[in-house]
Design a protein around this motif. Structure first.
Motif, PDB file in Angstrom:
ATOM      1  N   LEU A  15       0.845  -1.187   0.000  1.00 52.56           N
ATOM      2  CA  LEU A  15       0.000   0.000   0.000  1.00 52.56           C
ATOM      3  C   LEU A  15       0.877   1.232   0.000  1.00 52.56           C
ATOM      4  O   LEU A  15       1.794   1.346   0.812  1.00 52.56           O
ATOM      5  N   GLN A  16       0.638   2.143  -0.894  1.00 54.15           N
ATOM      6  CA  GLN A  16       1.469   3.326  -1.012  1.00 54.15           C
ATOM      7  C   GLN A  16       0.955   4.406  -0.064  1.00 54.15           C
ATOM      8  O   GLN A  16      -0.224   4.716  -0.039  1.00 54.15           O
ATOM      9  N   LEU A  17       1.878   4.990   0.690  1.00 52.08           N
ATOM     10  CA  LEU A  17       1.498   5.864   1.789  1.00 52.08           C
ATOM     11  C   LEU A  17       2.574   6.907   2.032  1.00 52.08           C
ATOM     12  O   LEU A  17       3.759   6.574   2.139  1.00 52.08           O
ATOM     13  N   ASP A  18       2.159   8.156   2.129  1.00 50.36           N
ATOM     14  CA  ASP A  18       3.063   9.252   2.492  1.00 50.36           C
ATOM     15  C   ASP A  18       2.591   9.792   3.838  1.00 50.36           C
ATOM     16  O   ASP A  18       1.567  10.466   3.925  1.00 50.36           O
ATOM     17  N   ILE A  38      -2.685   9.673   3.877  1.00 47.15           N
ATOM     18  CA  ILE A  38      -3.081   8.793   4.981  1.00 47.15           C
ATOM     19  C   ILE A  38      -4.560   8.442   4.863  1.00 47.15           C
ATOM     20  O   ILE A  38      -4.957   7.282   5.044  1.00 47.15           O
ATOM     21  N   LYS A  39      -5.385   9.428   4.545  1.00 49.44           N
ATOM     22  CA  LYS A  39      -6.818   9.177   4.390  1.00 49.44           C
ATOM     23  C   LYS A  39      -7.087   8.227   3.223  1.00 49.44           C
ATOM     24  O   LYS A  39      -7.944   7.338   3.315  1.00 49.44           O
ATOM     25  N   ALA A  40      -6.370   8.410   2.135  1.00 48.89           N
ATOM     26  CA  ALA A  40      -6.560   7.537   0.972  1.00 48.89           C
ATOM     27  C   ALA A  40      -6.141   6.105   1.299  1.00 48.89           C
ATOM     28  O   ALA A  40      -6.798   5.143   0.898  1.00 48.89           O
ATOM     29  N   TYR A  99     -12.643   5.453  11.833  1.00 48.11           N
ATOM     30  CA  TYR A  99     -12.400   5.849  10.442  1.00 48.11           C
ATOM     31  C   TYR A  99     -13.166   7.129  10.104  1.00 48.11           C
ATOM     32  O   TYR A  99     -12.609   8.055   9.472  1.00 48.11           O
ATOM     33  N   TYR A 100     -14.402   7.201  10.507  1.00 53.59           N
ATOM     34  CA  TYR A 100     -15.190   8.415  10.259  1.00 53.59           C
ATOM     35  C   TYR A 100     -14.596   9.606  11.010  1.00 53.59           C
ATOM     36  O   TYR A 100     -14.501  10.723  10.486  1.00 53.59           O
ATOM     37  N   TYR A 101     -14.173   9.385  12.234  1.00 49.55           N
ATOM     38  CA  TYR A 101     -13.553  10.429  13.056  1.00 49.55           C
ATOM     39  C   TYR A 101     -12.292  10.979  12.393  1.00 49.55           C
ATOM     40  O   TYR A 101     -12.076  12.194  12.336  1.00 49.55           O
ATOM     41  N   TYR A 102     -11.470  10.099  11.865  1.00 48.14           N
ATOM     42  CA  TYR A 102     -10.196  10.513  11.283  1.00 48.14           C
ATOM     43  C   TYR A 102     -10.330  11.086   9.880  1.00 48.14           C
ATOM     44  O   TYR A 102      -9.556  11.966   9.496  1.00 48.14           O
ATOM     45  N   VAL A 130      -3.593   1.489  12.693  1.00 43.02           N
ATOM     46  CA  VAL A 130      -2.258   2.081  12.842  1.00 43.02           C
ATOM     47  C   VAL A 130      -2.023   3.163  11.797  1.00 43.02           C
ATOM     48  O   VAL A 130      -1.334   4.157  12.071  1.00 43.02           O
ATOM     49  N   ILE A 131      -2.609   3.017  10.617  1.00 44.54           N
ATOM     50  CA  ILE A 131      -2.447   4.046   9.585  1.00 44.54           C
ATOM     51  C   ILE A 131      -3.265   5.283   9.925  1.00 44.54           C
ATOM     52  O   ILE A 131      -2.739   6.405   9.953  1.00 44.54           O
ATOM     53  N   GLN A 132      -4.558   5.109  10.207  1.00 45.01           N
ATOM     54  CA  GLN A 132      -5.386   6.285  10.461  1.00 45.01           C
ATOM     55  C   GLN A 132      -5.037   6.962  11.786  1.00 45.01           C
ATOM     56  O   GLN A 132      -5.262   8.168  11.949  1.00 45.01           O
TER      57      GLN A 132
END
Length: 461
Positions: free
Chosen positions: A32-35, A42-44, A88-91, A390-392
């Motif tokens: 998964l590509q992440l910056d 992060i959201k994507a 998820y909705y919060y973030y 951990v991502i969000q």
């Protein structure tokens, strides 16, 4: 929850998703590509992981039961998954899954609005019920859209579970504490474990902050002190799995799981907030956080009890989700841990993203974040949920402080919610706890079914 290995016989249909953004500072051919420097990235990434997680959910299929996951997943993990989607909705402010979450949560509340739903109560443990309650508590704190006015409300649901569990506090053995299982006929009724008591502590501390009712804080303090006194937590703040009432909790099982320090950390952070920065809770927070070092390799989270030996089961695959979730959430209540926590979340998120490179679509997440970009060959709800949290969690600085009933909270409560006004043990009536709003107590229902406890039971010194 059950520590019982089960195998998945088949996988759902997969839908390919568009790859997204880049891992900080590097270009990848897999994963998964992440910056992590870009909130939109992060959201994507979180959107991608959440989407793939929900391919496992069948509760919104015709003929299935809302709020349930299919085999091999137990009921508690569905509640945990909804908690991840509330986060998820919060973030992200992405409401894609809100209707599914609300439907599933409300479908499982049970006749007394305390997550003692008839389709699960024969095998339901205190920890199982606790995970659903903590999801409802997060919905209240994070201003997840309230249910319709004629339906149970998030805060009242959390209070109902708390009241049920307060009525189960048992001093006959081990001088207190909650048993793992609720009903006498279930294997594990003779076991008192950290996660059941941790959920109760966590919920009490958060209710104290949200409502301002000192009754909850007193229960939280009592539960933490008991956990320490019975040595489910040692002097270095390591949390152990549990012990048997038949030995008066003298046979501590020193198995350590990521979710135990996590659930206590967020509770402790709330108690720090509630006590206006008590030095005692500063010490406890720092102790718990320092002790989590056992779960990190080069600052990347791993499940020490089963990952090295490839013995993780369906439940275990999800445990890192909760340490990630509660570490991030704790920052809002105890900001002094921000630097330590964010270093761990950032490095773990980058590693987790590399593991999201498997399955039929090449984007399913594995469990072994320490393995780099080589997918570990596992996939499922737990792996997706762990990566999602951990991502969000890296967006924690971008979101508002959780609300209380004095700072914009809209969820309606009921201090007397739950299964009834009587206590399962009259000697432990909530009348022994002072405070102007007495929490109610649940009436336990006797049902007949035997569930089996299993899993890895080896020791970590």
């Amino acid at each position: 929850m059950r520590l019982m290995p089960r195998c998945r016989d088949s996988y759902p249909s997969w839908i390919l998703r568009t790859s997204i953004t880049l891992l900080a500072g590097s270009t990848l051919t897999a994963g998964l590509q992440l910056d992590l420097t870009d909130p939109n990235s992060i959201k994507a990434a979180a959107s991608n992981v959440a989407y793939n997680m929900m391919t496992f959910y069948t509760g919104n299929h015709t003929g299935d039961v809302p709020g349930n996951l299919p085999a091999p997943y137990y009921w508690w993990e569905a509640g945990a998954m909804f908690g991840a989607l509330i986060d998820y909705y919060y973030y992200t402010n992405d409401s894609t899954y809100n209707d599914v979450v609300t439907e599933g949560m409300l479908w499982q509340v049970g006749p007394d609005n305390d997550f003692m739903t008839p389709n699960q109560t024969k095998t339901e443990g205190n920890d199982d019920q606790g995970f659903w309650a903590m999801a409802a508590m997060a919905a209240a704190e994070q201003k997840f859209p309230d249910p319709p006015a004629d339906k149970p409300q998030w805060l009242a649901l959390a209070q109902g579970v708390f009241n049920d569990q307060a009525s189960r506090w048992d001093t006959q053995y081990c001088n207190g504490g909650l048993r793992w299982q609720i009903f006498t006929f279930n294997t594990g009724y003779d076991y008192k474990n950290s996660i059941s008591n941790g959920c109760f502590f966590n919920l009490g501390a958060r209710l104290a902050v949200y409502t301002g009712n000192d009754t909850y804080a007193q229960w939280a303090e009592k539960t933490f002190n008991w956990t320490q006194a019975v040595q489910l937590m040692d002097s270095n703040y390591h949390f152990y799995d549990g012990a048997h009432t038949t030995r008066n909790c003298s046979d501590i099982n020193k198995l350590q799981w990521t979710y135990n320090p996590g659930v206590f950390l967020l509770g402790a952070a709330n108690m720090y907030n509630y006590t206006n920065g008590s030095a005692l809770w500063v010490e406890r927070i720092n102790g718990i956080l320092n002790a989590t070092s056992i779960f990190f390799q080069n600052d990347v989270m791993y499940e020490v009890a089963c990952e090295p030996t490839n013995t993780c089961d369906t439940d275990n695959y999800s445990f890192k989700a909760y340490l990630s979730r509660w570490m991030a959430a704790s920052i809002k209540y105890a900001p002094f841990i921000n630097g330590t926590v964010m270093n761990l979340l950032q490095k773990s998120a980058a590693a987790a993203a590399l593991q999201c490179s498997g399955g039929p679509n090449g984007q399913m997440c594995g469990q072994k974040w320490t393995a780099g970009a080589t997918w570990d060959g596992t996939m499922g709800v737990g792996q997706q949920m762990s990566a999602l949290e951990v991502i969000q969690g890296n967006l924690i600085a971008q979101v508002p402080i959780p609300v209380t009933n004095k700072t914009g909270g809209t969820s309606q409560g009921n201090a007397a919610a739950g299964g009834g006004s009587g206590s399962a043990n009259p000697a432990l009536s909530l009348n022994t706890i002072t405070g102007k709003d007495k929490a109610g107590a649940g009436v336990l229902t006797t049902l007949v079914l035997i569930s089996v406890i299993g899993g890895a039971w080896w020791m970590i010194a």
